[in-house]
Enzyme design. Structure first.
Site, PDB file in Angstrom:
ATOM      1  N   TYR A  53       0.811  -1.210   0.000  1.00 21.11           N
ATOM      2  CA  TYR A  53       0.000   0.000   0.000  1.00 21.11           C
ATOM      3  C   TYR A  53       0.847   1.263   0.000  1.00 21.11           C
ATOM      4  O   TYR A  53       1.971   1.249   0.483  1.00 21.11           O
ATOM      5  CB  TYR A  53      -0.921   0.022   1.227  1.00 21.11           C
ATOM      6  CG  TYR A  53      -1.934  -1.083   1.281  1.00 21.11           C
ATOM      7  CD1 TYR A  53      -2.259  -1.840   0.159  1.00 21.11           C
ATOM      8  CD2 TYR A  53      -2.566  -1.411   2.477  1.00 21.11           C
ATOM      9  CE1 TYR A  53      -3.189  -2.856   0.220  1.00 21.11           C
ATOM     10  CE2 TYR A  53      -3.502  -2.427   2.551  1.00 21.11           C
ATOM     11  CZ  TYR A  53      -3.801  -3.150   1.415  1.00 21.11           C
ATOM     12  OH  TYR A  53      -4.716  -4.170   1.476  1.00 21.11           O
ATOM     13  N   LEU A 240     -17.694  -2.741   0.229  1.00 19.46           N
ATOM     14  CA  LEU A 240     -18.493  -1.819  -0.574  1.00 19.46           C
ATOM     15  C   LEU A 240     -18.108  -1.891  -2.053  1.00 19.46           C
ATOM     16  O   LEU A 240     -18.483  -1.033  -2.847  1.00 19.46           O
ATOM     17  CB  LEU A 240     -18.337  -0.378  -0.065  1.00 19.46           C
ATOM     18  CG  LEU A 240     -18.887  -0.109   1.337  1.00 19.46           C
ATOM     19  CD1 LEU A 240     -18.617   1.337   1.744  1.00 19.46           C
ATOM     20  CD2 LEU A 240     -20.386  -0.400   1.392  1.00 19.46           C
ATOM     21  N   GLY A 243     -16.354   1.016  -3.299  1.00 16.27           N
ATOM     22  CA  GLY A 243     -17.228   2.183  -3.202  1.00 16.27           C
ATOM     23  C   GLY A 243     -18.443   2.105  -4.106  1.00 16.27           C
ATOM     24  O   GLY A 243     -19.350   2.938  -4.010  1.00 16.27           O
ATOM     25  N   LEU A 245     -20.989   0.085  -4.141  1.00 18.78           N
ATOM     26  CA  LEU A 245     -22.257  -0.178  -3.471  1.00 18.78           C
ATOM     27  C   LEU A 245     -22.830   1.051  -2.763  1.00 18.78           C
ATOM     28  O   LEU A 245     -23.961   1.016  -2.282  1.00 18.78           O
ATOM     29  CB  LEU A 245     -22.107  -1.338  -2.492  1.00 18.78           C
ATOM     30  CG  LEU A 245     -22.077  -2.725  -3.159  1.00 18.78           C
ATOM     31  CD1 LEU A 245     -21.539  -3.785  -2.204  1.00 18.78           C
ATOM     32  CD2 LEU A 245     -23.475  -3.109  -3.651  1.00 18.78           C
ATOM     33  N   GLY A 247     -23.512   3.561  -4.443  1.00 16.81           N
ATOM     34  CA  GLY A 247     -24.364   4.126  -5.482  1.00 16.81           C
ATOM     35  C   GLY A 247     -23.793   5.361  -6.156  1.00 16.81           C
ATOM     36  O   GLY A 247     -24.388   5.884  -7.102  1.00 16.81           O
TER      37      GLY A 247
END
Length: 350
Positions: A53, A240, A243, A245, A247
């Site tokens: 990372y 998610l 990200g 999910l 929307g």
């Protein structure tokens, strides 16, 4: 905050794990400091990172997230005992990390020492293998035909696993790591490690960290059943779906600074007609039950049997607060039923 035991480690970890892969690209040191402090104030005691990372990974930024955590630990040495800190060694394929070599006994020893230095700590609570040496059905390779399992030399792979376990055992005896775990592994890989640990009296894998969400639930039920039966903690990453999910990417929207505006695989293989349709349905379900889409997705994940702690990430404090709060939001039976109907219609939309 609720807590669960991390496999057979005896460690009690919060049901929410603070992910850190945006720290160093989308988030600054100051951002990370604020996120850590807030998470701790809410009872989160589990932080996950990796030598790879931040994401998207690059040779310029390699190891930077661990250094950000290390900077916080250097300024807050008395708080080290409050944190269950997890990190990972990369698998093969990245030329700027040990010339893209496979995980080996030698690379484990080197990677552990390098991570300890960057993290400014004497020990890592949970040290994980980020992905296996062999090609596995992860990182969007789970479609039929993408991976040829028969191409793997099982005897050579098993011998390699034993060598890795022996190196991890050395690190445990030296006090550099406390427990070991896997990531992006399969039932076969998990069971091989468990069998080798038992046969040779070596450290037992206590956890499995895999991608898992309403858009990517392929580990249910087979791998998760294996984890439950063997007392191995299951730790979902990307609950998610990068990200999606939330929307916020519907109708081809790309909010400035969001993850999908960065060049990385997370914004590529999830962007399909199937995901668009599934996410739209989940957004409707969330609205019908008075929840945000993120609350719905995270509460569902936390509710799945076998889940030990869900890894969340955020690029803003607003996101972080909403995500942590989602784990205190119970799902009604009606909401579970509605979610199950959508999941049945879109079991693997990408």
């Amino acid at each position: 905050m609720n807590y669960s035991e991390l496999g057979r480690s005896g460690l009690s970890v919060s049901r929410v794990c603070l992910g850190s892969m945006t720290w160093g690209v989308q988030n600054t040191q100051q951002d990370a400091d604020q996120q850590i402090e807030y998470a701790l104030s809410q009872g989160v005691n589990f932080i996950d990172t990796a030598e790879l990372y931040p994401v998207p990974p690059s040779g310029d930024k390699y190891g930077h997230t661990e250094m950000i955590i290390g900077d916080w630990l250097k300024r807050n040495p008395t708080r080290r005992k409050d944190i269950i800190l997890a990190s990972k060694i990369v698998g093969p394929g990245l030329s700027y990390i040990r010339q893209g070599s496979q995980i080996s006994a030698e690379s484990v020893m080197q990677a552990v020492d390098d991570s300890l230095k960057r993290l400014n700590t004497d020990y890592i609570d949970l040290y994980q293998l980020h992905w296996p040496n062999r090609i596995s059905p992860h990182f969007a390779k789970h479609a039929v035909g993408r991976v040829r399992f028969s191409d793997t030399d099982r005897a050579a792979e098993t011998a390699q696993m034993l060598s890795i376990l022996e190196a991890l055992n050395t690190c445990v005896k030296q006090g550099k790591i406390r427990f070991c775990g896997l990531s992006n592994e399969t039932p076969w890989g998990l069971q091989q490690y468990l069998n080798l640990s038992k046969e040779h009296d070596l450290p037992r894998m206590v956890s499995m960290q895999n991608e898992f969400s309403l858009l990517h639930a392929k580990d249910w039920p087979y791998l998760i059943e294996n984890c439950v039966a063997e007392d191995v903690a299951y730790l979902p990453w990307s609950p998610l779906a990068g990200g999606a999910l939330s929307g916020k990417y519907l109708n081809n929207q790309r909010p400035e600074g969001s993850r999908w505006t960065f060049e990385q695989r997370n914004g590529i293989f999830r962007d399909t007609k199937g995901t668009e349709a599934a996410i739209s349905r989940y957004v409707d379900v969330a609205k019908a039950h008075g929840l945000t889409p993120c609350e719905l997705a995270l509460a569902w994940c936390d509710n799945v049997e076998g889940i030990t702690s869900t890894i969340i990430g955020a690029t803003s404090m607003t996101q972080l607060k909403e995500n942590i709060a989602a784990f205190a939001t119970p799902l009604s039976e009606e909401a579970k039923t509605d979610i199950a109907e959508v999941l049945k219609q879109y079991p693997a939309p990408f």
